[in-house]
Enzyme design. Sequence first.
Site, PDB file in Angstrom:
ATOM      1  N   SER A 146     -19.915  30.672  -2.684  1.00 13.42           N
ATOM      2  CA  SER A 146     -18.996  30.935  -1.581  1.00 13.42           C
ATOM      3  C   SER A 146     -18.573  29.649  -0.888  1.00 13.42           C
ATOM      4  O   SER A 146     -17.937  28.801  -1.501  1.00 13.42           O
ATOM      5  CB  SER A 146     -19.636  31.922  -0.605  1.00 13.42           C
ATOM      6  OG  SER A 146     -18.676  32.360   0.325  1.00 13.42           O
ATOM      7  N   ASP A 305     -11.714  30.422   1.572  1.00 10.62           N
ATOM      8  CA  ASP A 305     -12.852  29.628   1.097  1.00 10.62           C
ATOM      9  C   ASP A 305     -12.798  29.535  -0.438  1.00 10.62           C
ATOM     10  O   ASP A 305     -11.986  30.198  -1.077  1.00 10.62           O
ATOM     11  CB  ASP A 305     -14.174  30.181   1.632  1.00 10.62           C
ATOM     12  CG  ASP A 305     -14.528  31.550   1.083  1.00 10.62           C
ATOM     13  OD1 ASP A 305     -13.652  32.220   0.522  1.00 10.62           O
ATOM     14  OD2 ASP A 305     -15.695  31.964   1.214  1.00 10.62           O
ATOM     15  N   ASP A 307     -14.258  30.714  -3.042  1.00  6.56           N
ATOM     16  CA  ASP A 307     -14.243  31.885  -3.934  1.00  6.56           C
ATOM     17  C   ASP A 307     -13.297  32.964  -3.410  1.00  6.56           C
ATOM     18  O   ASP A 307     -13.256  34.074  -3.938  1.00  6.56           O
ATOM     19  CB  ASP A 307     -15.659  32.442  -4.154  1.00  6.56           C
ATOM     20  CG  ASP A 307     -16.273  33.021  -2.893  1.00  6.56           C
ATOM     21  OD1 ASP A 307     -16.022  32.468  -1.819  1.00  6.56           O
ATOM     22  OD2 ASP A 307     -17.004  34.022  -2.984  1.00  6.56           O
ATOM     23  N   ASP A 309     -13.060  34.932  -0.852  1.00  2.83           N
ATOM     24  CA  ASP A 309     -13.423  36.225  -0.268  1.00  2.83           C
ATOM     25  C   ASP A 309     -13.331  36.179   1.253  1.00  2.83           C
ATOM     26  O   ASP A 309     -13.293  37.219   1.904  1.00  2.83           O
ATOM     27  CB  ASP A 309     -14.811  36.711  -0.733  1.00  2.83           C
ATOM     28  CG  ASP A 309     -15.959  35.811  -0.311  1.00  2.83           C
ATOM     29  OD1 ASP A 309     -15.707  34.703   0.197  1.00  2.83           O
ATOM     30  OD2 ASP A 309     -17.128  36.219  -0.501  1.00  2.83           O
TER      31      ASP A 309
END
Length: 575
Positions: A146, A305, A307, A309
């Site tokens: 993340s 961010d 990734d 999400d």
Amino acid sequence: MSYRDVYEKWLNSPALSEAEKEELRSIANDEKEIESRFFAPLEFGTAGLRGTMCVGLHQMNIHVIRHATQAFAEVIKAEGPEAVKRGVAVCFDCRNHSDEFARETACVMAGNGIHVRLFESLRPTPEVSFAVREYGCIAGVNVTASHNPKEYNGYKVYWQDGAQLPPHHADAIAKKMEELDLFDSIVRMDYDEAVKAGLITLMGAETDEKFLANVMGQVNDKAAVEKVADTFKMVYTPFHGTGYKLIPEALKRLGMKHVICVPEQMVIDGNFPTVVSPNPENPEGFYLAVDLAKKEGADFILGSDPDADRVGIMVRNDQGEYITISGNQTGVLLLDYLIGAKKRTGKMPEKPVALKTIVTTEMARKVAETNGLACYDTFTGFKFLAEKKDKLENAGEGKVIFAYEESYGYMLGDYVRDKDAVTAALSLTEMAAWYAGQGMTLYDALQKCYEKYGFYGEKTLNLVMPGLDGLKKMADLMAGLREHPPVEIAGVAVAQQKDYKDGSVVNVSDGAKSTMELSGSNVLRYEMTDGTSLIVRPSGTEPKVKVYILANGATKDVCDEKVAKYAAWAESLKG
């Protein structure tokens, strides 16, 4: 086995390459480093695994990935032949080694006879949640850490509903990992052979299209965007990550003509060269976006961010400066907007519901209930929000129009069961455009919300406790608060002491006891006589205890004063 023995076992294992052995030999005289890498395995929890990348038992590397995957494969096989046939979806982000770790995951699953749908290249996290649901997979794996610093990687696991793993499955995998030898238990298949045998199939543009079709289904008021499309400008940054393709594409389909991307940060790079931390919660990461926004005269800034999400935004205040607004504030703005837009366009379902976590601002509840929506709390984490959504909707008790948590995560629609920056970016942009059409910025809109719903202020403090004794310090802090529950904090009386571990509630004034709906989580909450809520919880992924201050008051100054007072108390907990 002592950590020294484990170190020696790794050093002598034929599973390690010469380069990996060389890395271990280089720390041969550094006892502290050997201990930190081999004192214990990385703990497998509901968020999967997360750690720094290097050779060792307590680190992220292909051996730990293979071991976790073998354990996961055993859990899937135990579900029966139908589960094996349904297979798993595997996704990865922009981090160093993510593609390699994803491929190893696929090879071990294939070695166990489990069919794998592997994304051909990096994709946003919500797309793996979508793929699990869309293709009827039994599970999913995403290789991502993340928004953690570049040294980290992680292994995030999903179940058949597209949400992160429920606790009993996470426990089953953790138990299997204890039983299986880290090297000898691995069954893997060569990648090319697995592809040839049809055990690994690649996903690409066709899955993107299916996902985007669902994302575009969340548009409420396209006309609002078209009205201002010629003049409305925004700046977008993916922080070197997976949002770089689908977010600009979704915004283009929304009708946006001026999405200005930060060129340096559109470059995929797991070293995140332009930022100290690729986290949209940290305003300093937006410095390039702010420079570009000033140059272009943009209305607002949006960043996802690595990734994709989570998403953060910056807005222009009444002085014309770009300022960050928190995840709490962004969620309140979006909830308020969605209610208005759905009512305006006739898209509001019967029995509408908003969901939030226990550490998310109480202002969201005020917005929901003022507008006739039910609002429910869950524990922190989207698996709990997803679980609550399914439970309510399956029972016909309501339709969730929005779920969010304060740490910049938002979930809309029915096609994912995780936080989703792609859909959130679409809805936030539609909202910003609608307000622009009313001659307002999002900063103006936020002030309007405060006028309408009252003033709220929040702060999260991270009490970092690193090192080998960090976990003990965290446990001691929670145990101390349970043994001696505070009756006064920062000179204010505590009205109620709540313990989410057993769901107990104690009224401080008369000692009366009752229970809450939620229980089973290591979290303490204090309701203060001045209306503030204080929540203390150990992080599940990092060595820190988080303290959340949720305040409200007649004015902004009153809120700020309360927040500052309780923040000083929170700092004192570090000891």
